[in-house]
Design an enzyme around this catalytic site. Sequence first.
Site, short mmCIF file in Angstrom:
data_model
loop_
_atom_site.label_atom_id
_atom_site.label_comp_id
_atom_site.label_asym_id
_atom_site.label_seq_id
_atom_site.Cartn_x
_atom_site.Cartn_y
_atom_site.Cartn_z
N ARG A 29 37.28 40.47 31.53
CA ARG A 29 37.93 41.54 32.29
C ARG A 29 37.53 41.47 33.77
O ARG A 29 36.37 41.22 34.09
CB ARG A 29 37.55 42.91 31.70
CG ARG A 29 38.10 43.09 30.30
CD ARG A 29 37.91 44.50 29.75
NE ARG A 29 38.08 44.48 28.30
CZ ARG A 29 39.26 44.49 27.67
NH1 ARG A 29 40.37 44.55 28.38
NH2 ARG A 29 39.33 44.45 26.35
N ASP A 30 38.53 41.70 34.63
CA ASP A 30 38.29 41.69 36.08
C ASP A 30 37.39 42.88 36.44
O ASP A 30 37.55 43.99 35.92
CB ASP A 30 39.62 41.78 36.83
CG ASP A 30 39.48 41.38 38.29
OD1 ASP A 30 40.06 40.35 38.67
OD2 ASP A 30 38.79 42.10 39.04
N ASN A 87 46.67 32.77 42.32
CA ASN A 87 46.69 32.68 43.77
C ASN A 87 46.09 31.36 44.23
O ASN A 87 45.13 30.88 43.63
CB ASN A 87 45.88 33.84 44.38
CG ASN A 87 46.47 35.19 44.02
OD1 ASN A 87 47.68 35.36 43.99
ND2 ASN A 87 45.61 36.16 43.73
N VAL A 96 38.07 33.80 44.97
CA VAL A 96 37.11 33.03 44.17
C VAL A 96 37.71 31.64 43.95
O VAL A 96 38.80 31.51 43.39
CB VAL A 96 36.81 33.72 42.82
CG1 VAL A 96 35.87 32.85 41.98
CG2 VAL A 96 36.21 35.11 43.03
N HIS A 100 41.89 30.50 38.45
CA HIS A 100 41.94 31.55 37.43
C HIS A 100 43.34 32.13 37.36
O HIS A 100 44.00 32.33 38.38
CB HIS A 100 40.92 32.65 37.71
CG HIS A 100 40.94 33.16 39.11
ND1 HIS A 100 40.34 32.49 40.15
CD2 HIS A 100 41.50 34.27 39.65
CE1 HIS A 100 40.53 33.16 41.28
NE2 HIS A 100 41.24 34.25 41.00
#
Length: 114
Positions: A29-30, A87, A96, A100
């Site tokens: 989870r973010d 992204n 980051v 992902h």
Amino acid sequence: MSDCIFCKIIAGDIPADIVYQNDDVLAFRDLNPQAPLHVLVIPKKHIATINDMTATDAELVGKLYLAAQQIARQEGVADDGYRTVMNCNELAGQTVFHMHLHLLAGRAMNWPPG
Ligand code: 5GP
Ligand code: ZN
């Protein structure tokens, strides 16, 4: 990559709320969720950005989507719908630099994206 925050999560050096994993993929989870469900699906292999992928990574990236599909089912959002976003670099908002896939669900999504 010793200075990569997501590699540290893979190694277990930083805690994360893990929702799924297999030999190649980890999902958690973010920390700063942008939707009721916000999970990050990452390859266990460090690849910084989409630009750093090679042809040998093609199957691995496919596995990120298969994991997202499974998590969406397990979290009960598959039928209502969800968004996946990856992204790449600064203008897209990547912060980051370990590839992902964002899996977002639980609210209506806007288009075009911001
Ligand atoms: P990006 O902006 O690179 O596409 O997405 C990075 C995401 O990672 C952000 O949504 C951010 O909230 C999340 N994030 C950054 N650090 C951590 C962390 O240590 N743990 C978790 N679970 N998420 C993180
Ligand atoms: Zn990494």
